[in-house]
Write a protein that holds these residues in place. Structure first.
Motif, mmCIF file in Angstrom:
data_model
loop_
_atom_site.group_PDB
_atom_site.id
_atom_site.type_symbol
_atom_site.label_atom_id
_atom_site.label_comp_id
_atom_site.label_asym_id
_atom_site.label_seq_id
_atom_site.Cartn_x
_atom_site.Cartn_y
_atom_site.Cartn_z
ATOM 1 N N LEU A 97 4.531 -2.282 -9.182
ATOM 2 C CA LEU A 97 3.392 -1.356 -9.095
ATOM 3 C C LEU A 97 2.198 -1.918 -8.321
ATOM 4 O O LEU A 97 1.295 -1.169 -7.957
ATOM 5 C CB LEU A 97 2.924 -0.956 -10.506
ATOM 6 N N PHE A 120 4.197 6.708 -9.608
ATOM 7 C CA PHE A 120 2.825 6.396 -9.201
ATOM 8 C C PHE A 120 2.579 6.674 -7.720
ATOM 9 O O PHE A 120 1.444 6.961 -7.334
ATOM 10 C CB PHE A 120 2.432 4.981 -9.644
ATOM 11 N N ARG A 159 0.419 -0.404 -5.155
ATOM 12 C CA ARG A 159 -0.156 0.947 -5.149
ATOM 13 C C ARG A 159 -1.665 0.897 -5.349
ATOM 14 O O ARG A 159 -2.133 0.430 -6.373
ATOM 15 C CB ARG A 159 0.484 1.775 -6.259
ATOM 16 N N ILE A 188 -3.351 1.726 -8.651
ATOM 17 C CA ILE A 188 -3.217 0.870 -9.836
ATOM 18 C C ILE A 188 -4.015 -0.417 -9.658
ATOM 19 O O ILE A 188 -3.807 -1.160 -8.703
ATOM 20 C CB ILE A 188 -1.732 0.565 -10.098
ATOM 21 N N THR A 206 3.288 6.216 -20.133
ATOM 22 C CA THR A 206 2.198 5.593 -19.375
ATOM 23 C C THR A 206 0.892 6.345 -19.634
ATOM 24 O O THR A 206 0.903 7.575 -19.819
ATOM 25 C CB THR A 206 2.471 5.650 -17.855
ATOM 26 N N SER A 250 7.846 3.487 -10.119
ATOM 27 C CA SER A 250 7.158 3.257 -8.842
ATOM 28 C C SER A 250 7.051 4.570 -8.065
ATOM 29 O O SER A 250 5.996 4.846 -7.462
ATOM 30 C CB SER A 250 7.805 2.137 -8.022
#
Ligand code: BT5
Length: 268
Positions: free
Chosen positions: A17, A191, A20, A23, A79, A188
C-alpha cells in the motif's frame, strides 16, 4: 492472481500500500473491536488524512444503527480510512456513495456484469451483499474535523462461514467466482480505486461521479419502500439528485427526498 497465501500482516500490507498517495500510514491489527472505532480513536488523537486501520478480524464489526457486521478471521478485508476533506459536514454522507462506486469498480474487475449498488451503502454481487460501508464523522462548530470511511469486503468466505441468518442474502468474491483471492492484491486495487474516486469527489462532489454511480444502481423508475427507524415510505424513484439524495414520488403524487434509510425494491 494467486490464492490468499495468508501472509497478511503489517509488513506485507505496508509493502503493497505504501506507493499509494492516499495512504499515509497503515495500522494493522490481527483482531480489533471495530476498525471504525479504532480509526476514530486515532483520529481524535491527531492521526492524519490517509491513515488506514486494517484488521484481520473484528469482534464488534459494526453496520449502521449499531447492527453487527460479521467479521471472521483470515478471509475478508476490514478497513477504515481517516480522511480530513475540506467539505461541509452535510456533504460527508456522499462519501458513502463515492466509496460504493470504488468498490463496485473493484468487484467488476473480478465479476464483470454481476455488480450492483444498493443505495446508500451496499455493494451486491448477483443481488447478494458482499460489501457494506459505514461512514462516520466528527464535526465541531459547523466544520468537519474528520471522516472515517469503513469498508467491509467479503472476499474468501464460503456459504457455511456466514451466520445462518445471512446465507440467503450475503455472498463473497469467492462464492461468485469459484476461487479464493489474494487479499493483498484485492486491497491494493481497492485503494487504487478509492484514490481515483476520492480525487474526483474532492474536485466535483457527488455530481462528478453520479453518471458512473448510476450505472450500478438500477433504481430509476422502480417502486421502493424506504425504512428509516420505525417509519416507512413507498413510492417510485424519479431521480438521484446532484447530492446523492433519492427523489421519490408517493402514490398521492407528492414528492419526497430520501436522505437516509434502508431501501427495498418492490418492482415497477
Ligand atoms: C453496513 O451496515 O452494511 C455497513 C458495514 C460496514 C462494515 C465495515 S468493516 C470495516 C469497518 N469497521 C466496522 O466496524 N464497520 C466497517 P448496514 O447497512 O446497517 O448492514 C448491516 C447488515 O448487513 C446486518 O444487519 C446484516 O443483515 C448484514 N451483514 C452483516 N454482516 C455481513 C457480512 N459480512 N456480509 C453481508 N452482510 C452482512
Amino acid at each position: 492472481m494467486a490464492a490468499d497465501p495468508g501472509e497478511f500482516n503489517r509488513v506485507t500490507l505496508l509493502e503493497c500500500l505504501k506507493q499509494r498517495p492516499i495512504i499515509t500510514d497503515v495500522h494493522y491489527y490481527e483482531e480489533v473491536d471495530s476498525t471504525n472505532t479504532m480509526a476514530c480513536r486515532l483520529a481524535l488523537g491527531g492521526a492524519r488524512e490517509g491513515e488506514v486501520v486494517v484488521a484481520d478480524a473484528q469482534i464488534k464489526g459494526r453496520g449502521r444503527l449499531n447492527r453487527a457486521w460479521q467479521s471472521p478471521h483470515g478471509m475478508n478485508l476490514y478497513t477504515s480510512t481517516i480522511l480530513r476533506p475540506k467539505i461541509e459536514p452535510a456533504v460527508a454522507p456522499q462519501m458513502t456513495l463515492m466509496a460504493g462506486l470504488a468498490v463496485a469498480d473493484l468487484f467488476s474487475l473480478f465479476c464483470p456484469g454481476s455488480v450492483s449498488i444498493k443505495w446508500p451503502n451496499d455493494v451486491l454481487l448477483k443481488g447478494r451483499k458482499a460489501c457494506g460501508i459505514l461512514t462516520e464523522m466528527k464535526s465541531a462548530a459547523g466544520s468537519l474535523e474528520f471522516v472515517i470511511l469503513g469498508i467491509g469486503l467479503n472476499i474468501n468466505m464460503n456459504r457455511e462461514d456466514f451466520d445462518p441468518s445471512l446465507r440467503e442474502t450475503a455472498t463473497s468474491l469467492k462464492m461468485e467466482t469459484g476461487k479464493a483471492w489474494n487479499r493483498l492484491d484485492v486491497i491494493s486495487k481497492q485503494f487504487d480505486l478509492l484514490e481515483k474516486w476520492y480525487k474526483i469527489f474532492l474536485k466535483e462532489g457527488f455530481s462528478g461521479l453520479r453518471k458512473d454511480w448510476m450505472r450500478y444502481a438500477d433504481i430509476l423508475g422502480k417502486r421502493i419502500r424506504v425504512a428509516y427507524k420505525d417509519e416507512f415510505q413507498t413510492g417510485i424513484v424519479t431521480g438521484i439528485d446532484e447530492d446523492g439524495t433519492i427523489l421519490m414520488q408517493d402514490e398521492s403524487g407528492a414528492s419526497h427526498r430520501v436522505i437516509a434509510g434502508d431501501v427495498h425494491l418492490l418492482g415497477r
